[in-house]
Design an enzyme around this catalytic site. Structure first.
Site, PDB file in Angstrom:
ATOM      1  N   ASP A  70       8.405 -12.978  12.401  1.00 18.48           N
ATOM      2  CA  ASP A  70       9.277 -11.917  11.927  1.00 18.48           C
ATOM      3  C   ASP A  70      10.698 -11.992  12.469  1.00 18.48           C
ATOM      4  OD1 ASP A  70       8.695 -11.291  14.524  1.00 18.48           O
ATOM      5  OD2 ASP A  70       7.569  -9.475  14.073  1.00 18.48           O
ATOM      6  N   CYS A  71      11.082 -13.123  13.059  1.00 16.03           N
ATOM      7  CA  CYS A  71      12.468 -13.278  13.498  1.00 16.03           C
ATOM      8  C   CYS A  71      12.807 -14.759  13.571  1.00 16.03           C
ATOM      9  CB  CYS A  71      12.726 -12.605  14.845  1.00 16.03           C
ATOM     10  SG  CYS A  71      11.922 -13.411  16.244  1.00 16.03           S
ATOM     11  N   CYS A  73      11.754 -16.405  16.718  1.00 15.70           N
ATOM     12  CA  CYS A  73      10.326 -16.731  16.720  1.00 15.70           C
ATOM     13  C   CYS A  73      10.083 -18.067  16.030  1.00 15.70           C
ATOM     14  CB  CYS A  73       9.523 -15.644  16.007  1.00 15.70           C
ATOM     15  SG  CYS A  73       9.787 -13.972  16.642  1.00 15.70           S
ATOM     16  N   CYS A 122      19.688  -9.011  22.875  1.00 19.31           N
ATOM     17  CA  CYS A 122      18.916  -9.752  21.876  1.00 19.31           C
ATOM     18  C   CYS A 122      19.785 -10.074  20.664  1.00 19.31           C
ATOM     19  CB  CYS A 122      17.699  -8.942  21.440  1.00 19.31           C
ATOM     20  SG  CYS A 122      16.706  -9.807  20.211  1.00 19.31           S
ATOM     21  N   CYS A 143      18.889 -11.071  17.617  1.00 20.66           N
ATOM     22  CA  CYS A 143      18.083 -11.214  16.390  1.00 20.66           C
ATOM     23  C   CYS A 143      18.894 -11.000  15.119  1.00 20.66           C
ATOM     24  CB  CYS A 143      16.908 -10.241  16.422  1.00 20.66           C
ATOM     25  SG  CYS A 143      15.605 -10.735  17.569  1.00 20.66           S
ATOM     26  N   ASP A 199      32.125 -35.492 -15.655  1.00 20.62           N
ATOM     27  CA  ASP A 199      31.857 -36.629 -16.519  1.00 20.62           C
ATOM     28  C   ASP A 199      31.884 -36.135 -17.973  1.00 20.62           C
ATOM     29  OD1 ASP A 199      30.933 -39.228 -17.318  1.00 20.62           O
ATOM     30  OD2 ASP A 199      28.960 -38.331 -17.591  1.00 20.62           O
ATOM     31  N   THR A 246      30.186 -37.959 -21.199  1.00 21.78           N
ATOM     32  CA  THR A 246      28.974 -38.147 -21.996  1.00 21.78           C
ATOM     33  C   THR A 246      27.749 -37.594 -21.276  1.00 21.78           C
ATOM     34  OG1 THR A 246      29.928 -40.153 -22.927  1.00 21.78           O
ATOM     35  CG2 THR A 246      27.557 -39.831 -23.195  1.00 21.78           C
ATOM     36  N   ASP A 282      25.807 -36.996 -14.948  1.00 21.93           N
ATOM     37  CA  ASP A 282      24.399 -37.092 -15.348  1.00 21.93           C
ATOM     38  C   ASP A 282      23.906 -38.520 -15.465  1.00 21.93           C
ATOM     39  OD1 ASP A 282      25.729 -37.873 -17.723  1.00 21.93           O
ATOM     40  OD2 ASP A 282      23.956 -37.295 -18.878  1.00 21.93           O
ATOM     41  N   ASP A 308      19.797  -2.349  17.560  1.00 17.65           N
ATOM     42  CA  ASP A 308      19.279  -3.702  17.353  1.00 17.65           C
ATOM     43  C   ASP A 308      18.439  -3.776  16.080  1.00 17.65           C
ATOM     44  OD1 ASP A 308      18.721  -6.489  18.532  1.00 17.65           O
ATOM     45  OD2 ASP A 308      16.730  -5.707  18.097  1.00 17.65           O
TER      46      ASP A 308
END
Length: 684
Positions: A15-16, A19, A345, A347, A389, A391, A581, A665
């Site tokens: 969840d972070c 982590c 922190c 985060c 380009d 063509t 292409d 936070d």
């Protein structure tokens, strides 16, 4: 030596972003794991295994950190986040409030018990990961809570733990919803399909489909798999792939993509790719791979965050132990230091960039723009030149017969003779003759081709040929007509009978219907346009004029090396994006600041490019999306750094304490996540 196998796992509890780094470091140290990549945005781990048995050790290492590896596609275990502990902590806090009122003699000890109950899972998780990251948020909150209990702030310690656990639950929920929104493309596929067999139409689960099966898609239903239309005509909505709002007409021989919606009509089609291996799955895979490649902004934020936490911790140590030597009030300064621990922190700061990049990549996939990396999405916002380009990029890549100039026979007879000869040739101009509207081909025999000359056949006992005009001496008046047509940008073929010129056939590679509008949109974005082509100058200028390009914006007759040098020069003048292409575009695509390839192009061009375009109309959307994503990145950084800075100062001044620091936070983290998710709904 056998190449390492790549296996994909979901990491539960991730969840972070911090982590993710911790899990990646642990997995990278497992014997038998050649390389480990963990993406916080997708919540997945990519293990490059030399020894398949290493998975068991990898699962054990991750479990020791408090996470769980599960195979991709496995069912999730209920709600995300520490919600049972949040409920327990909230209940204990409520009980402590009741007891403190009912039994005043007990003092604040019920709050202390509630704080210890809530901090237990946090301290346990912090101890598990102390080797990988001694300054995790769980560790900082645990230290702050225990410090608050030490100085007698029992009630505040209990509130801090409860708020943090609630924040973790909300954070886990928002991250889970973000991942679901980012990679929900496969949900467009229906659960069942109508398969055509000997017994008629039968309804089968999607998983039962096989390549080669015939399926029927009635009106209002989604196409179950990539395939080719065998029968029927329908209007098909493909906006999820191309971003185009209007449905497209589809008929026999045309391709349809799984997940597109049949708005009107009905189609019978042959399955070409299994649903789990089709274009939708490919888009999800490209999006996930893009999130593993960090851009410059993300790397800078990571580097800053690694210095930010130790700096704030050093500041907290100075506030706790040095300031009391000069100002006294040890407990008051210790309280400020505990609040600074929570502010240390990073985060929200760490998540601010990857969350926006992930949303941008996912929004691009829904708008017909497939970014291969977050770095490409980031760089595209900064380029000022766009090289294109001709063509296959600005044109359809298929010449069409647009004029027949008869030279002694009727136009209908000339076209019937030309179609008779074209039946035996695979040349693109011969195909254009066969596809032209008009009379049917006359009976012919003895088809043959001569390289460099043309195609020949016998019609009515006479030799008929389709030649290059230069292959045969022509009367001056015919030569003048040919030069005039070439000056208008046409490609020519000469129809002859027994050496006598019968007609001039003029071909043109038609511009894509969306090309002029796309170039106008790109010019409105402030980009300087450059058409680079190996075609003749007359053809290039003719196309450029039709699309609104000035003569100075067109460069013709370029070899692949010339294109490469032109792109290098533009790259030195503020950055250049190259769109191509063909195989001859691959060197220029690789050298450009950002290379973009139309998905209908060659494999070499697609490999060399940084971005895939489902259609030319997606090109302006790619630029708009890139710029909007960079704007959201800047907003996220301002939110994360701004909130941290404000609460850092207010804590030092004694205005705010522990629980506002927790709210700051978690609040910053939720704000940057929600702000990033706005990109999923952005109009591009």
């Amino acid at each position: 030596m056998e190449a390492p196998r790549v296996r994909v796992y979901r990491v539960e509890g991730l969840d972070c972003a911090d982590c993710a780094r911790k899990v990646e470091k642990a997995l990278g140290g497992v014997p038998g794991v050649v390389r480990a990549e963990v993406s916080f945005q997708s919540g997945k781990a990519y293990l490059h295994l030399a020894v398949p048995e290493a998975v068991k050790e990898a699962e054990a290492r991750v479990a020791a950190l408090g996470y769980r590896l599960r195979p991709e596609g496995a069912a999730s275990r209920g709600l995300s986040g520490p919600w049972p502990w949040a409920l327990a902590s909230g209940g204990a806090l409520l009980l402590a409030l009741v007891l403190s009122r009912a039994l005043p003699a007990w003092g604040s000890w019920p709050y202390a018990a509630a704080a210890l109950l809530g901090v237990l899972p946090l301290a346990h998780k912090a101890l598990r990961g102390v080797r990988q990251n001694p300054f995790s948020m769980q560790a900082l909150v645990s230290l702050s809570t225990l410090g608050a209990l030490f100085i007698g702030a029992h009630a505040e310690a209990a509130v801090v733990v409860f708020l943090f656990l609630v924040g973790e639950v909300l954070e886990a929920y928002s991250v889970a919803q973000a991942r679901k929104a980012l990679f929900a493309l496969s949900e467009l596929l229906p659960r069942r399909a109508y398969r055509l067999g000997e017994a008629g139409v039968e309804e089968v689960p999607l998983e039962a489909l096989r390549v080669g099966d015939r399926v029927r898609v009635p009106p209002g239903e989604r196409v179950p798999a990539d395939g080719v239309v065998l029968a029927g005509e329908a209007l098909v909505e493909e906006g999820v792939f191309t971003g185009e709002p209007l449905p497209q007409a589809k008929g026999p021989g045309e391709r349809v993509l799984g997940g597109s919606l049949v708005a009107e009509g009905s189609l019978d089609l042959r399955v070409e790719r299994l649903p789990q291996e089709g274009f939708l799955a490919e888009m999800e895979r490209l999006a996930e791979e893009a999130l593993l490649r960090k851009g410059q902004a993300e790397r800078l934020v990571d580097a800053f965050s690694r210095r930010y936490t130790p700096a704030v911790l050093l500041l907290a140590a100075g506030v706790a132990f040095l300031l009391p030597l000069f100002q006294g009030d040890f407990l008051g300064h210790l309280y400020k230091a505990l609040a600074l621990l929570l502010i240390a922190c990073p985060c929200a700061l760490v998540v601010s960039v990857p969350a926006a990049i992930a949303a941008g990549v996912a929004r691009g996939a829904r708008a017909g723009v497939l970014f291969k990396s977050g770095a490409a999405l980031e760089r595209l916002a900064g380029v000022r030149h766009l090289a294109l380009d001709k063509t296959g990029t600005l044109t359809l890549g298929r010449p069409r017969l647009v004029r027949v100039v008869p030279l002694g026979v009727s136009e209908a007879e000339a076209l019937a003779l030309a179609k008779a000869v074209a039946q035996g040739s695979a040349h693109p101009l011969a195909r254009a003759v066969r596809e032209a509207e008009g009379p049917h081909p006359l009976p012919a025999e003895g088809h043959r081709t001569e390289p460099g000359q043309g195609a020949f056949a016998r019609v009515g006992g006479k030799a008929i040929g389709l030649l290059r005009p230069e292959a045969l001496p022509l009367p001056p008046e015919v030569q003048a007509q040919a030069r005039a047509l070439e000056g208008e940008g046409y490609s020519l073929s000469l129809l002859v009978r027994e050496g006598e010129a019968l007609a001039l056939l003029a071909f043109r590679d038609a511009p894509r219907p969306e090309a002029r509008e796309a170039l106008a949109a790109l010019r409105a974005l402030g980009l300087r346009l450059h058409l680079l082509t190996g075609d003749r100058k007359e053809a290039a200028l003719g196309l450029g004029g039709a699309l609104g390009l000035a003569e100075g914006e067109v460069r013709a007759g370029l070899s692949p090396v010339d294109k490469l040098r032109a792109v290098e020069a533009l790259a030195a003048q503020g950055g250049v994006a190259m769109v191509g292409d063909g195989v001859n575009d691959a060197p220029a695509l690789a050298r450009a600041t950002v290379g973009l390839a139309v998905l209908e192009g060659t494999e070499a061009a697609l490999r060399a490019a940084d971005v895939g375009l489902l259609s030319l109309s997606a090109l302006p959307r790619a630029f708009r999306l890139s710029r909007k994503t960079l704007a959201v990145v800047r907003q996220n950084l301002l939110l994360a750094v701004g909130l941290k800075g404000v609460f850092l100062l207010t804590t030092l001044w004694g205005i705010t304490g522990l629980w506002p620091a927790v709210l700051a936070d978690n609040g910053a983290l939720v704000l940057v996540t929600l702000n990033s998710l706005r990109l999923l709904l952005a109009r591009v």
